[in-house]
Design a protein around this motif. Sequence first.
Motif, PDB file in Angstrom:
ATOM      1  N   UNK A 107      31.772  44.658  41.612  1.00 43.99           N
ATOM      2  CA  UNK A 107      32.871  45.414  41.005  1.00 43.99           C
ATOM      3  C   UNK A 107      32.411  46.174  39.764  1.00 43.99           C
TER       4      UNK A 107
ATOM      5  N   UNK B 277      38.437  44.110  41.758  1.00 50.71           N
ATOM      6  CA  UNK B 277      37.510  43.437  40.851  1.00 50.71           C
ATOM      7  C   UNK B 277      36.575  42.453  41.557  1.00 50.71           C
ATOM      8  N   UNK B 278      36.230  42.751  42.799  1.00 48.20           N
ATOM      9  CA  UNK B 278      35.219  41.940  43.467  1.00 48.20           C
ATOM     10  C   UNK B 278      35.736  40.683  44.129  1.00 48.20           C
ATOM     11  N   UNK B 279      37.062  40.539  44.248  1.00 50.65           N
ATOM     12  CA  UNK B 279      37.600  39.378  44.954  1.00 50.65           C
ATOM     13  C   UNK B 279      37.529  39.574  46.458  1.00 50.65           C
TER      14      UNK B 279
ATOM     15  N   UNK C 234      39.841  34.761  36.738  1.00 48.20           N
ATOM     16  CA  UNK C 234      38.641  35.073  37.530  1.00 48.20           C
ATOM     17  C   UNK C 234      39.031  35.917  38.739  1.00 48.20           C
ATOM     18  N   UNK C 235      38.041  36.283  39.543  1.00 46.19           N
ATOM     19  CA  UNK C 235      38.328  37.206  40.650  1.00 46.19           C
ATOM     20  C   UNK C 235      37.766  36.690  41.957  1.00 46.19           C
ATOM     21  N   UNK C 236      38.220  35.502  42.369  1.00 48.45           N
ATOM     22  CA  UNK C 236      37.751  34.994  43.655  1.00 48.45           C
ATOM     23  C   UNK C 236      38.484  35.663  44.801  1.00 48.45           C
TER      24      UNK C 236
ATOM     25  N   UNK D 136      31.281  42.905  45.627  1.00 48.08           N
ATOM     26  CA  UNK D 136      31.859  41.905  44.747  1.00 48.08           C
ATOM     27  C   UNK D 136      31.333  41.991  43.315  1.00 48.08           C
TER      28      UNK D 136
ATOM     29  N   UNK E 144      32.388  35.316  38.678  1.00 51.24           N
ATOM     30  CA  UNK E 144      33.300  34.170  38.747  1.00 51.24           C
ATOM     31  C   UNK E 144      32.612  32.988  39.416  1.00 51.24           C
TER      32      UNK E 144
END
Lengths: 715, 212
Positions: free
Chosen positions: B62, A287-289, A280-282, B60, B144
């Motif tokens: 992305x 990638x949105x982390x 995941x991308x927390x 976020x 996520x």
Amino acid sequence: MLVHLQGPWTPLLGRLTLQQIPYQNPILLGTFIFVAILGVIILVATTRYGKWGYVWREWLTTVDHKKIGIMYCLVGLVMLFRGFIDALMIRTQQAIAVGPKSPGFLGAVHGYLTPFHVGQIFTAHGLIMIVFAATPLLVGIMNIIVPLQIGARDMAYPYLNALGLWLTTAGAALVMLSLFIGNFAHGGWYGFVPYFELPYSPGVGVDYWLWAFQLSVLGTTLGSINLIATIVKMRAPGMTWMRMPIFTWASLSANLIALTSFPVLMVALALLGMDRYLGTHFYTAGMGGNLMLYNDLFWVWGHPEVYFLILPAFGMMSEIIPTFSEKTLFGYATMVIASFAIGGVSWGVWLHHFFTMAAAPSVNSFYSVSTMLVGIPTGVKVFNWIFTMYRGRVRYELPMMWALLALFLLLVGGMTGMMNAFASSDYMWHNGVFVVAHFHMMVLLIAASVFGAVEYWFPKVFGFKLEQKWGKWFFWFMVLGTGWVFVPMFILGIAGMTRRLDYIPYTQWAPYLHVMLVGMAFYVVAVGFFVAHLYVSLRDREKNRVGADAWGTTRNLEWMTHSPVPAYNFAFIPHVNARDEWAWRKEHGLAELHAGDYEDIHMPKNTGVPLFLGIFSMGLAFALVWRIWWLALLCLALIVALIIIRSFDRDTDTTIPAQEVDRVERAARDGVTENGPASDLLGDPVVATSSIRSESGGMGGKSSAAQPAWAPMDR
Amino acid sequence: MSATTTQKIDPKGVTLWERHYPGPDLISTRTFGFWLYMLTDAMVYAALFASLGVLSHVVNLAGGPPPAAIIDPVYAYGETITLFLSVLAYGYSMVALKSGSRGGVIGAMLVSMLLGVVFLGIAATDIGHLFSRGIIPETSGFLSIFFTILIYHALHILVGIVWMLVMIAQIARDGFTANVVYRLINLRLFWHFQAVIWVFVFTFVYLQGMVA
């Protein structure tokens, strides 16, 4: 869904291969041989003396809060030693590796540790000292003392209590295991993201850190539920809120912090785990982390956590100082308010951990001011302790000496903490050793309080006092070590030295680093005196036996029952008539009155389930570290099954019959009267110097020591 | 306490020990602890919702789909109705507990449990539908946290269902002993808590996602 790993992986052993065992590193090999020999000695001795049944029945399966507390303290002590060895290695490495011409040994370019190894050491040192040394020691002491202080027979949930212990122990064992199989995290104890993400830290070290941390978090959260419920629900009749001993108050406020902040850490770590295991991308870099999300979540726990540690330490000081000043605590109500004020403010300060991370000036100002606010209730506490000593009869016995050291360290640490609270100056030394020195003052304060508390309550738990001579040598060498290590560290911090260095480029810092090494030598000597202190105390234990009121001037309920405390704590639950009930009884000549005619006592029964839950949790964590999926699923299924099976168990209680209670009570009294020094304490529980001793002389002053004046009384 | 009270107190006039002290009430002690546990779980959800707030920024995403593009309110609506009916059924089981009817408690709990299973079915359909379209947690930071919240809540429902199975077995075996009753009360708290949390999930994940 699972992240594709580089490197070998087999279904049976996951990532575990023989190459993961670092037998080529002489330091780790030596440690392993030492641990193995120690382990074999313990196993052989236990078998030889036929003690397995005893260990199983009395310790491993126990739900007795006192024994669980003792085991918590043992875990804390072992990990304290481990963390100290880590500190020793950091200091020796830094003293050697100064300047480009410094020598290199054991394959390192400078010093004797490679940068990767140093990284593991300071990460382990930080995590161990906070999570596996300080926390178990404090939780252990709270576990032992809080039920006794409030006149309870046990914790609210004895089974859950044992589970908390074994989860914490599983976490500690996992950290130790990482020494010999694989490696440990190497980027600081609080885990930098995205550096702790899989692409940058592909090894098992971060996974060890993650699961050990997570297990201890779970254990501490369960423990905090237990302690809060115990304090709220299990107080003896008559113990109103404002009659509660101050250590219990401090424990309550500390555990409220734990209850609300530890779950946030659980989330912070779980999301990092999902990043590493599921992709995941927390917190990833792309990638949105969002890496600040981790920092915020972590320090939402991280800063309240330091108050979770320090409030019980304050509570311990608040018990020791009145006892050895022979006075009631000054400003009880303000002490309670101050504890809760500190607990409340703790939630509003976490962002000061990243003053330099480009927050707006308004944000920095808010956190700067709220950090300084902590000084107000803390100051109230300091003045209360000082006023308690003022015009008291201060006795400098070991617990009091430790409490005074803690008070002094609080002043030094508190003042430098105020310096850190200025966002503007924090820009100069953020991530420097000035901050390191500051928080070591604070955690050494906690350590000093814990040592004081151990000295203070040891006779209550084990029935004999620790001897004083070697203890004082230990104390003074701790003082010397603290001064010689951390005063130079403050100077180096101002000079601009950053933390976590494996190599120091500036040769002009060398003298300070060498002075610090001298301080470490003092600490090593102190450890030697500590061991001698324990050895001599154990050897002379018969000489140092004490009665219920070990120090003569104690004030709370825990000193009313025998030392060591029987399994049921109190043969009869005391009725509380006053704040400082025991002091009140002594003052009014009621101390020698005991209730006779005992009744059956209902107690929880020992169970091995928490131990097995701990073992399976450790198996689960180990399997996850090495990604052995079948073992993880098996352990998870066993945990769920065991919890369900246990819930069907109808036979969870046991009854201590009245005759047994009578026998134990008589034996405890006779045992005390037979012994020389302690017989005085039973016949005349208040020593002659005490100001509390009332003129009525009602606590058996006239009765002879051989014939204690206790009579069955029905009140 | 004033420190000057050194006058003698008549020992017969004060109570020093509690005779026949029964100790704290088992059920209320256990229930209080469970409230504390729920506070910890509420903190977990709070942290997750805060993360959702942070990770809902356009950065976020992305390049992945925004919330409005993936949220199907029909599923969430169905889940809401099912879960609330399930809580209602559990309430009836507690009514039956008051009248001491084993059959009533077990029957209503079976209904509640089945509705929980239906809830899980709808949630699985919703999530499976998204997965089949290639919308998975690994796509973006936002997705996520989106899936994490949904699955974490669904896990609680699963735990509740298993717990109900265990309780049905224990009621059948033991009847309403103190242990069984406190567990039933705690399960009620747990089950209602899931419905309350669902209100937040519905508001923050679905409604807010749709208007975002």
